[in-house]
Enzyme design. Structure first.
Site, short mmCIF file in Angstrom:
data_model
loop_
_atom_site.label_atom_id
_atom_site.label_comp_id
_atom_site.label_asym_id
_atom_site.label_seq_id
_atom_site.Cartn_x
_atom_site.Cartn_y
_atom_site.Cartn_z
CB SER A 186 -0.93 0.11 0.78
OG SER A 186 -0.29 0.14 2.58
CG HIS A 214 -4.11 -1.54 -0.29
ND1 HIS A 214 -4.52 -0.16 -0.21
CD2 HIS A 214 -3.94 -1.46 1.08
CE1 HIS A 214 -5.07 0.19 0.70
NE2 HIS A 214 -4.15 -0.38 1.77
CE LYS A 244 -7.42 -0.48 2.59
NZ LYS A 244 -7.55 -1.43 3.74
#
Length: 396
Positions: A186, A214, A244
């Site tokens: 990330s 991610h 996310k």
């Protein structure tokens, strides 16, 4: 009277953090966390959110969440193992498994919870874990909680991983050995070398664990890093978040049915913490269905990411070696990174400074997270502001 020792500890350490540019000021967003946000009445181009696909504010997700509140209430009412497992949770887990290409899946309250839960449910003091040196804090904490021997290998260094795997196996000290890595890192935006990791795992019979927080919704046309490499049947644990790219809250582990069955009876956050709310469960399910039906949002995310990268690189900024839309702007000095972020804010861009201990000392940066919801006009404005501040601070 409160403890004087505590007061002294807090005062001296907070002062030290501030003096070294390591104290993080928390800003309050007034309203939704979209491509533009409002803080203290000021509208800013938002380049700090993990809301990769813009789903956190998507009309369809808001609609199904409202319906779930009406039909199922605002809370699950219990832990999953008593009577907090709703039909909406079962449907979510079925969708996650289909999305990740596995036999089954288990949903948790957060991505951090996943790593705390799943690693310690399988690994113990008689085992060893080979962990990438840049793995996320939740992986590190999950490994520590397991009490397994933690053996760090240099970031994405496959020769080092192979050597340390061989040493661990040949030592005969451990019952089980796991190799664990982020799918997408990330802070730098690079992708794990999963084909090589899987090959080494097969050579030494290692358990494989990929944290794709991610990567899910981003890589592999949205299906994630494991699917990107076509390794669904080779990776034991596929972990990810629902907070996310999915745009809601929660986390999951996907894998074989036997693994999921074990996690449901042995992973402590599942056993002792109330399940995610009905609204969260159904909104996450809807988001996953949208990603399975269309790659439009994923394609827009990559288009915007590449556009911002190109603009910043042409200006002369150090954007590292990112392979994903994550775009670090590496400054180096922590205080200078904080000042750069502050000036961006003053000019209309919200891009938070990232400093030690989140990244190594001397690699302070401003991390940019373009999303599918940004317009070209927003990105052009951000690039112009970067140019202004970069020249002002003699960074470009």
């Amino acid at each position: 009277m409160t403890s004087r020792n505590l007061d002294q500890f807090l005062e001296s350490n907070i002062a030290n953090l501030k003096e070294n540019g390591l104290y993080n000021e928390i800003d309050t967003v007034e309203g939704a966390n979209g491509p533009e946000i409002t803080i203290k009445g000021k509208t800013l181009i938002n380049l700090s959110s993990n809301n990769y696909l813009g789903l956190a504010t998507h009309a369809e997700l808001k609609s199904v969440a409202k319906q779930a509140i009406e039909s199922h209430g605002v809370g699950a009412g219990a832990v999953r193992t008593i009577n907090g497992t709703l039909d909406l949770h079962i449907e979510l887990e079925k969708r996650i498994a289909a999305f990740k290409g596995t036999e089954a899946a288990i949903a948790y309250q957060s991505g951090f919870n996943c790593n705390m839960a799943a690693i310690s449910a399988v690994m113990d003091k008689n085992d060893a874990i080979l962990s990438d040196s840049l793995n996320h804090a939740s992986i590190i904490d999950g490994c520590r909680l397991s009490k397994a021997k933690i053996i760090r290998f240099e970031h994405s260094d496959m020769e080092d991983l192979r050597a340390k795997a061989r040493d661990a196996v040949e030592s005969g000290e451990y019952n089980k050995i796991m190799v664990i890595t982020d799918g997408v890192f990330s802070m730098d935006g690079d992708i794990a070398k999963l084909p090589e990791i899987v090959e080494i795992a097969e050579d030494f019979d290692l358990i494989t664990y990929v944290d794709d927080a991610h990567g899910s919704g981003v890589t592999g046309d949205g299906a994630g890093t494991v699917k990107h490499f076509g390794l669904q049947d080779k990776v034991d644990f596929q972990m990810g978040t629902l907070s996310k790219a999915i745009g809601v809250i929660g986390g999951y582990v996907a894998g074989k049915q036997s693994l999921i069955d074990w996690l449901k009876v042995r992973s402590r956050p599942f056993l002792f913490s109330t399940a995610v709310s009905p609204a969260d469960a159904v909104a996450s399910t809807k988001a996953i269905e949208m990603l399975m039906e269309s790659t439009e949002l994923n394609e827009k995310l990559w288009e915007n990411g590449n556009y911002l990268k190109k603009g910043l690189k042409e200006l002369g900024f150090d954007i590292g070696e990112s392979e994903t839309p994550i775009t670090p702007c590496i400054i180096g000095d922590e205080k200078q990174a904080q000042t750069f972020s502050k000036r961006l804010y003053e000019e209309g861009v919200y891009a938070k400074a990232i400093v030690f201990p989140t990244v190594p000392r001397g690699t302070g940066r401003v991390r940019n997270m373009p999303t599918a919801a940004h317009t070209k006009e927003m990105l052009d404005r951000a690039i112009r502001i970067y140019e202004k501040i970069g020249k002002e601070m003699n960074l470009i």
